[in-house]
Design an enzyme around this catalytic site. Sequence first.
Site, PDB file in Angstrom:
ATOM      1  N   ASP A  21      16.420 122.438  93.403  1.00  0.00           N
ATOM      2  CA  ASP A  21      15.803 122.469  94.504  1.00  0.00           C
ATOM      3  C   ASP A  21      16.440 121.279  95.633  1.00  0.00           C
ATOM      4  OD1 ASP A  21      14.738 120.351  93.169  1.00  0.00           O
ATOM      5  OD2 ASP A  21      12.744 120.548  93.271  1.00  0.00           O
ATOM      6  N   ASP A  25      14.929 115.561  88.646  1.00  0.00           N
ATOM      7  CA  ASP A  25      13.784 115.517  88.124  1.00  0.00           C
ATOM      8  C   ASP A  25      13.893 115.296  86.607  1.00  0.00           C
ATOM      9  OD1 ASP A  25      15.152 118.141  86.856  1.00  0.00           O
ATOM     10  OD2 ASP A  25      14.799 118.882  88.984  1.00  0.00           O
ATOM     11  N   ASP A  94       8.157 102.184  85.538  1.00  0.00           N
ATOM     12  CA  ASP A  94       7.973 101.270  86.761  1.00  0.00           C
ATOM     13  C   ASP A  94       6.465 101.352  86.954  1.00  0.00           C
ATOM     14  OD1 ASP A  94       8.545  99.886  89.251  1.00  0.00           O
ATOM     15  OD2 ASP A  94      10.682 100.798  89.324  1.00  0.00           O
ATOM     16  N   ASP A 194       6.534  96.009  89.566  1.00  0.00           N
ATOM     17  CA  ASP A 194       7.094  96.037  91.206  1.00  0.00           C
ATOM     18  C   ASP A 194       6.306  95.036  91.861  1.00  0.00           C
ATOM     19  OD1 ASP A 194       8.494  97.632  93.562  1.00  0.00           O
ATOM     20  OD2 ASP A 194       6.712  97.776  93.978  1.00  0.00           O
ATOM     21  N   GLU A 252       9.299  92.202  88.794  1.00  0.00           N
ATOM     22  CA  GLU A 252      10.285  91.893  90.181  1.00  0.00           C
ATOM     23  C   GLU A 252       9.627  90.931  91.061  1.00  0.00           C
ATOM     24  OE1 GLU A 252      11.726  94.267  94.125  1.00  0.00           O
ATOM     25  OE2 GLU A 252       9.748  94.274  93.364  1.00  0.00           O
ATOM     26  N   HIS A 317      18.282 100.241  93.124  1.00  0.00           N
ATOM     27  CA  HIS A 317      18.001 101.172  94.044  1.00  0.00           C
ATOM     28  C   HIS A 317      17.603 100.405  95.431  1.00  0.00           C
ATOM     29  CE1 HIS A 317      14.265  99.731  92.547  1.00  0.00           C
ATOM     30  NE2 HIS A 317      13.615 100.232  93.571  1.00  0.00           N
ATOM     31  N   ASP A 318      17.560  99.008  95.413  1.00  0.00           N
ATOM     32  CA  ASP A 318      17.245  98.289  96.670  1.00  0.00           C
ATOM     33  C   ASP A 318      18.478  97.682  97.169  1.00  0.00           C
ATOM     34  OD1 ASP A 318      14.375  98.892  96.516  1.00  0.00           O
ATOM     35  OD2 ASP A 318      13.916  97.055  95.445  1.00  0.00           O
TER      36      ASP A 318
HETATM   37  C1  NOJ Z   1      10.184  97.099  95.311  1.00  0.00           C
HETATM   38  C2  NOJ Z   1      11.036  98.291  95.018  1.00  0.00           C
HETATM   39  O1  NOJ Z   1      12.096  97.973  94.090  1.00  0.00           O
HETATM   40  C3  NOJ Z   1      11.275  98.708  96.225  1.00  0.00           C
HETATM   41  O2  NOJ Z   1      12.110  99.848  96.322  1.00  0.00           O
HETATM   42  C4  NOJ Z   1       9.967  99.165  97.002  1.00  0.00           C
HETATM   43  O3  NOJ Z   1      10.215  99.416  98.489  1.00  0.00           O
HETATM   44  C5  NOJ Z   1       9.210  97.781  97.252  1.00  0.00           C
HETATM   45  N1  NOJ Z   1       9.259  97.194  95.971  1.00  0.00           N
HETATM   46  C6  NOJ Z   1       7.727  98.301  97.469  1.00  0.00           C
HETATM   47  O4  NOJ Z   1       7.128  98.973  96.730  1.00  0.00           O
HETATM   48 CA    CA Z   2      14.558 119.565  90.900  1.00  0.00          CA
END
Ligand code: NOJ
Ligand code: CA
Length: 539
Positions: A21, A25, A94, A194, A252, A317-318
């Site tokens: 899709d 996943d 997370d 987070d 974090e 990912h940030d």
């Molecule tokens: C940190 C996360 O790694 C990020 O991706 C997110 O946008 C912010 N915290 C808010 O949760």
């Molecule tokens: Ca999928």
Amino acid sequence: MFNDLIIYQIYPRSFKDSNNDGIGDLKGIIEKIPYLAELGINAIWMSPIYASPNDDNGYDVSDYYSIMNEFGTMEDFDLLKKTCDKYNIKIIMDLVMNHTSDEHKWFKEARKSKDNPYSDYYIFVDNHNKEPNNWESCFGGSAWEYVKERDQFYLHLFSKKQPDLNWDNPKMRKELYQMIQFWIDKGVQGFRIDAISYLKKPEGFPNSPFEEDKFGHAKCMKFIAGNLKTHQYIKEMCETLFIDKNIFTVGEVTATSDEDIKQYVLKDNHEFSAIIPFVPPIVEIHQNKPIDLKKRIFKMYDLIKDQGYIANFLSNHDKPRQVSLYGNDQEYLKDSSKALASLMHTLPGIPFIYQGEEIGMSNVYYENIEDYNDLDTLNIYHKSIKEGKSKEEAFKLAQIISRDNARSPMQWDDSLNAGFSSCSPWLKVNPNYKDINVKQQIGDPDSVLNYYKKSIHLRKNNPCLLYGDLKEVKTSDDVISFTRTYQNKIVLVIISLTSKELPYDFNFKENDILLTNKEFKKGVLLPYQALIVNLKTGK
Ligand code: NOJ
Ligand code: CA
């Protein structure tokens, strides 16, 4: 206790789509667990997989007790856990607890009136017609949103669909702790927590005195971060749930000072096992020289050695891809990917590999702003135009700092959509997937992937790399060099992060090299060469 962890971060939306899709996943992750075991990692951290309307791709949780529809079901999670157990891979979840989604049932109730059971779960402030103070959201605009039903504003340090929870409310905290216990009971062995530095907001909600700095920090974040009460709440949570239970935690954090950093990880403080200091990409792209990296590494070691674990990561990912940020993603993509891998796996602490990094995935540089999905990227683009930048300049900046650089789908092979999905993915694949993909690299002994395997293997089997003390070896600005010493054994690490050839005057023999990414030439460091060497101690 956690020295031998090697963590692999999965961004589930982009890892592997099992039902075509276009969205990754849990079944996709299950399918790839043998690949990860073969790589040599022993823990996965998944970015949030809870139910979410995806305003911030899962960092806006609408139900902590269920799995996001697009990712699968709780049965899929249980199967994932079973599969990970079989391969001795730990699961790190997370936890997003500074805020929820505005679609969480607590917030849906809370916004209705001032006198319902959830009305104090969030931060509502009276102030007719005008925002209570000058705080700005991390994703742009005011951090306050008006709610007519209550004639009040609620606080959201992130998007307006991410209302901040009220940690001063013990009932709310208790509910969060119960939720964490639910996941511990499911067998989860660790948590990445987070945005944890902002739990307690300054009493009375005063204006932030901080001006936006030249890199565009949101005005209020450093002002709010690191409150003593925040540390108390973290301690309460960790003592209730994690300490003495062998559960790994990595917070974090937004660090406000050296003292503040220490608070999070000093053993006697009973807070986290490790921390991931958050540095906005817009700041980091100006601090990406080897010398900057070097300073940060040795400073962090001096601050927390013997106390907490250092999280060694260069991508997530940030952030932009590590090879585009600290290496050279053009002519030295392969060499510099390997050099950075050498760094991650020889430093003290815990390596965090971000998905795709092990094959040298690089920034995407999409051609149109419409190709980007991340709300932060779009915000920076529009803000830059508002501030007078041309569309071209604004787009260029968005391309470099975009979080989507790290979020493009995993490149499994050279078939349609890089083997991620047979249907058009939620975010475009990087066109370089024909050359850079897992399938091709598995069979190539000289690939980045096989170098990752070798460096992970070396780390796991070398006590100096696992437990040794770190000592900087002073050398040129573009080279990071250090020794790791353990019980009379010494490993020397030399990593060049430049495309220039450099001389060196270390004294060792070719036979003593444990690992290198290039041919050995005595006295010369080739571009992006890494050398990991067994030093003879004479004992
Ligand atoms: C940190 C996360 O790694 C990020 O991706 C997110 O946008 C912010 N915290 C808010 O949760
Ligand atoms: Ca999928």
